[in-house]
Design an enzyme around this catalytic site. Structure first.
Site, mmCIF file in Angstrom:
data_model
loop_
_atom_site.group_PDB
_atom_site.id
_atom_site.type_symbol
_atom_site.label_atom_id
_atom_site.label_comp_id
_atom_site.label_asym_id
_atom_site.label_seq_id
_atom_site.Cartn_x
_atom_site.Cartn_y
_atom_site.Cartn_z
ATOM 1 N N PRO A 156 61.200 65.506 47.520
ATOM 2 C CA PRO A 156 62.301 65.298 46.584
ATOM 3 C C PRO A 156 63.077 64.015 46.881
ATOM 4 O O PRO A 156 63.134 63.542 48.017
ATOM 5 C CB PRO A 156 63.177 66.541 46.794
ATOM 6 C CG PRO A 156 62.247 67.578 47.338
ATOM 7 C CD PRO A 156 61.284 66.812 48.200
ATOM 8 N N ASN A 157 63.684 63.474 45.829
ATOM 9 C CA ASN A 157 64.561 62.303 45.922
ATOM 10 C C ASN A 157 63.866 61.059 46.460
ATOM 11 O O ASN A 157 64.506 60.154 46.991
ATOM 12 C CB ASN A 157 65.796 62.628 46.789
ATOM 13 C CG ASN A 157 66.553 63.828 46.275
ATOM 14 O OD1 ASN A 157 66.863 63.908 45.080
ATOM 15 N ND2 ASN A 157 66.835 64.784 47.142
ATOM 16 N N ARG A 158 62.545 61.027 46.316
ATOM 17 C CA ARG A 158 61.726 59.902 46.758
ATOM 18 C C ARG A 158 61.775 59.689 48.280
ATOM 19 O O ARG A 158 61.401 58.632 48.775
ATOM 20 C CB ARG A 158 62.126 58.593 46.039
ATOM 21 C CG ARG A 158 61.856 58.632 44.513
ATOM 22 C CD ARG A 158 60.378 58.842 44.253
ATOM 23 N NE ARG A 158 60.022 58.751 42.842
ATOM 24 C CZ ARG A 158 59.898 59.805 42.023
ATOM 25 N NH1 ARG A 158 60.126 61.025 42.474
ATOM 26 N NH2 ARG A 158 59.541 59.630 40.783
ATOM 27 N N LEU A 159 62.212 60.716 49.022
ATOM 28 C CA LEU A 159 62.206 60.645 50.487
ATOM 29 C C LEU A 159 60.883 61.235 50.984
ATOM 30 O O LEU A 159 60.851 62.274 51.648
ATOM 31 C CB LEU A 159 63.414 61.382 51.075
ATOM 32 C CG LEU A 159 64.780 60.791 50.714
ATOM 33 C CD1 LEU A 159 65.902 61.631 51.318
ATOM 34 C CD2 LEU A 159 64.875 59.345 51.207
ATOM 35 N N SER A 163 58.318 62.092 38.124
ATOM 36 C CA SER A 163 58.163 63.494 38.527
ATOM 37 C C SER A 163 58.922 63.707 39.825
ATOM 38 O O SER A 163 59.053 62.793 40.645
ATOM 39 C CB SER A 163 56.687 63.832 38.744
ATOM 40 O OG SER A 163 55.940 63.683 37.553
#
Length: 215
Positions: A191-194, A11
């Site tokens: 977002p973007n796993r950050l 997700s």
């Protein structure tokens, strides 16, 4: 489902953010804010938390329990003292808690020491529970092997009838614990796993140090 199908389950988190500036200087106040937002969002089982304990030689175990209160001292839950977790806490009082509020894309991770709450506090909470739950605490030898469910249900019926017109006494082997935190981490999916990770480390009896961790 193939290995590749499982690997592709993901997700994108973008519901909110968490900055050092916006995070309260007091992690308990920050938890209170997030907890009330979880209630407002009608998160399923907002008090559910993973409790991790370990044996004296470090073998870990984890399970879901329900938080029954929190304050500046710590986070409270109740259980059978003779259960697996109770026996592990008796020999190794270090533990951790994890809240996951998926709707809000948030986690709260807590580490600290675990102690029993007072007998008076346990008594008060025990008698506030539905009577069926009180009877259940009396008849269930939590974490121990039993022959079958039928025997457990029969014992419940017998005990329920025994106390149909009187108060159920709190078993001596049942009561509360409080986890007193030394680390509390707030995780907000991004977002973007950050992801945003704000960690509070206790530096003395009253004060906390707040830092950002890399995702």
């Amino acid at each position: 489902m193939t290995k590749e199908d499982i690997q592709n389950i993901r997700s994108e988190y973008q519901a909110a953010s968490l900055s050092e500036k916006d995070a309260n200087a007091d992690p308990i106040k920050q938890f209170d804010k997030w907890f009330n937002e979880a209630l407002k969002a009608e998160v399923q089982e907002p008090t559910a938390m993973t409790l991790a304990t370990a044996t004296h030689d470090g073998r870990p175990s984890a399970r879901i329990v329900l938080m029954k209160g929190f304050n500046d001292t710590g986070f409270v839950f109740y259980t059978n003292y003779l259960s697996r977790k109770g026996k592990e806490i008796a020999k190794n009082p270090l533990g951790s808690l994890l809240f996951f509020w998926g709707t809000l894309e948030r986690q709260v991770r807590i580490e600290g020491t675990i102690e029993k709450v007072s007998k008076e506090e346990s008594e008060q909470y025990f008698h506030s529970r539905p009577k069926g739950s009180q009877v259940g605490a009396v008849v269930s030898p939590q974490s121990q092997e039993i022959a079958d469910r039928d025997g457990l249900e029969e014992k419940w019926k017998e005990t329920e009838a025994q106390f149909s017109d009187k108060e159920v006494p709190k078993p001596s082997y049942w009561g509360g614990y409080i986890l007193k935190p030394r680390l509390i981490e707030f995780w907000q999916g991004r977002p973007n796993r950050l992801h945003d990770r704000i960690l509070y480390k206790k530096i003395d009896n009253k004060n906390w140090k707040k830092v950002r961790l890399a995702p």
